[in-house]
Design a protein around this motif. Sequence first.
Motif, PDB file in Angstrom:
ATOM      1  N   SER A 198       4.808  -3.623   2.036  1.00 56.11           N
ATOM      2  CA  SER A 198       4.823  -3.398   0.519  1.00 56.11           C
ATOM      3  C   SER A 198       3.920  -4.366  -0.081  1.00 56.11           C
ATOM      4  O   SER A 198       4.237  -4.659  -1.070  1.00 56.11           O
ATOM      5  CB  SER A 198       6.065  -3.283  -0.120  1.00 56.11           C
ATOM      6  N   GLU A 199       2.986  -4.679   0.564  1.00 56.95           N
ATOM      7  CA  GLU A 199       1.991  -6.014  -0.079  1.00 56.95           C
ATOM      8  C   GLU A 199       0.659  -5.216  -0.311  1.00 56.95           C
ATOM      9  O   GLU A 199       0.170  -4.369   0.288  1.00 56.95           O
ATOM     10  CB  GLU A 199       1.992  -6.970   1.184  1.00 56.95           C
ATOM     11  N   ILE A 200       0.176  -5.854  -1.290  1.00 61.74           N
ATOM     12  CA  ILE A 200      -1.394  -5.252  -1.838  1.00 61.74           C
ATOM     13  C   ILE A 200      -2.135  -6.552  -1.433  1.00 61.74           C
ATOM     14  O   ILE A 200      -2.030  -7.737  -2.133  1.00 61.74           O
ATOM     15  CB  ILE A 200      -1.290  -4.844  -2.939  1.00 61.74           C
ATOM     16  N   LYS A 213      -0.699   0.176  -7.652  1.00 56.69           N
ATOM     17  CA  LYS A 213       0.451  -0.751  -7.718  1.00 56.69           C
ATOM     18  C   LYS A 213       1.767   0.218  -7.538  1.00 56.69           C
ATOM     19  O   LYS A 213       2.711  -0.028  -6.992  1.00 56.69           O
ATOM     20  CB  LYS A 213       0.551  -1.340  -9.072  1.00 56.69           C
ATOM     21  N   LYS A 236       2.646   0.718  -4.007  1.00 49.99           N
ATOM     22  CA  LYS A 236       3.527  -0.256  -3.462  1.00 49.99           C
ATOM     23  C   LYS A 236       5.185  -0.194  -3.699  1.00 49.99           C
ATOM     24  O   LYS A 236       5.814  -0.430  -2.689  1.00 49.99           O
ATOM     25  CB  LYS A 236       3.133  -1.687  -4.341  1.00 49.99           C
ATOM     26  N   SER A 290       1.578  -0.498   2.045  1.00 48.11           N
ATOM     27  CA  SER A 290       0.915  -1.603   2.084  1.00 48.11           C
ATOM     28  C   SER A 290      -0.458  -1.035   1.989  1.00 48.11           C
ATOM     29  O   SER A 290      -0.909  -0.167   2.513  1.00 48.11           O
ATOM     30  CB  SER A 290       1.138  -2.251   3.546  1.00 48.11           C
TER      31      SER A 290
END
Lengths: 339, 249
Positions: free
Chosen positions: B31-33, B194, B197, B202
């Motif tokens: 779950s990261e950008i 966004k 996420k 990810s």
Amino acid sequence: MTSAHDEQSPAQFSPDPGGRSFSKKRGVGFEQFGLFMAFVGVFIIISITSRILRGDWVFLSSINLFNILLHSSMTAIAAVGCTMILVSGNVDLSIGRLVSMTGIASVYIANISNSMIVGLIGGLCVGALVGLINGFIVVHLKVNSLIATLGMMSILLGLVYIVSHARSIPLKVSAMNWLGTGYVGPVPFPVIVTFGIYLLAYYVMNRTIFGIYVYATGGSNEAAIRSGIHINKIKFITFIVSGVTAALAGVILAGRLNSGQPRSAAGFELEVIAATILGGTSLSGGEGHLFGTIIGVLLMGVMANGLIIMDIDPFWQHVVSGIILIVAVYFDQRRKERT
Amino acid sequence: MAVPVVKMENISKHFGGVEALQSVDFVLNQSEIVGLVGDNGAGKSTLIKILSGVYQADSGTIYIDDQKVEIEDPHTAIQLGIQTIYQDLALVDQLSVVRNMFLGKEFRRQGLGGVFGLFNTREMENKTSDILDRLGVRADYGFLKQKVQKLSGGQRQAIAIGKTMITPPKILILDEPTASISVKERPHILTLVKRLKTQGISSIFISHNLEEVFQVADRVVILSRGRVVGDKIVAETSNQEVVKLIVQF
């Protein structure tokens, strides 16, 4: 589930940024409606002109209208394959010679086997084989379809004369003659076949996954490949369909002429391609509709018939076909530029 | 604690005499950008093409969910849950929104219809509507039937992203997603990224526009001449510091 409507700053895209309201009627449907109206206009003009020149309403007689449908049926059947192949981003110029070839082949086979069914199947198999070879040359040898099928056109022209010794081959199986000249009630049999083919093809092109893939292959090879579509398989199948529909037209023509004739269907490919493009199918692939194609075929059929009824030299028909092809491609390119 | 979904270790790639990547390490967490930035020729495209199976690394190891993997081609990458949206979007202009969304993944009808290759229009429309709704795109019936060529750049980008959500990816790679859309629509795309996420996806966000990277990314990885020259938490760095890292090497 997160809804767009309950977030603080949703990424909102309105359906139409320009504020216009798109409906189902826009796009292809709108263009087809325009073509249909053009057809109606031409029909009315020829009806009135022929009435003035001849003093009767022979153009509108049921015999003449069925004659237009009968004459157009072979073009219409071949145009189904032509539409598919153009939508897939290729072109098949061998259609006309294939009609002659399959006409002769089916007469030969029917005469030898004394069976209409065997003659019909034999003719269709020859068409499928030529389509398969065209597909192989285009897909695997990577030869441009215009050149590949131009070459095939020449090959078939030579083979037709070699096989027939440049002579007509009389048909000895009367049942096969019926394929081209028979009637079911007041309706010519080829017209019924055409109707059936269009229903089937319409369903395939608009309701099946294969139909979507044909459009995708012609619309964007790259997008189709990245979506996991086997575009080579799709192209192969469209060439085979084009071969089979041309063959069916060839068998019906042989039935109508009661013989296999090497000089039959001269310039047929031009007529078929012109009608298909006139119907809104794009030369650059990805766009086209069978409803447009049939209207294009009928429009050309009505004009050809009108020329005859008005006692104009029938050779003008070729001039008209050529002009229609150029004008249709011109408008196709203009439409592309706009989008 | 951060859970890595992608770990690339010591990745190197040569094109003839040119060293496109030199022992690059790259991590993407759940779950990261991650913003991937750098000048032209820094190695960004090469790195993501290795992850998406277009290129194979000359050396190095890739782990997906702590499992060592060999990504031999794009098909393998998709099977591993890696989806890439390239700048050209790979949409078929002449097809409708629904048909583009499901291209290659059409829902078949039940029974005999499915055997004959008939697709289930209603189910595909409902699913498209659902996905676009989750992405914040208002999609009425007319919009679903609309040909993609009639849509704006932002709407096309949204469709390209939505297309990857048919089978939701674990890892989404966005290559310059705002490059071909109007300035007005860019904030919508950033919001949309966004939102992915929040759905547990990810993402790797490649852009030349640092301002946008700072708006969407949690972390920014800076590449220069085929090497990682910085790996910064966005909240703990500044635009100036990142620019300095890009240009000083």
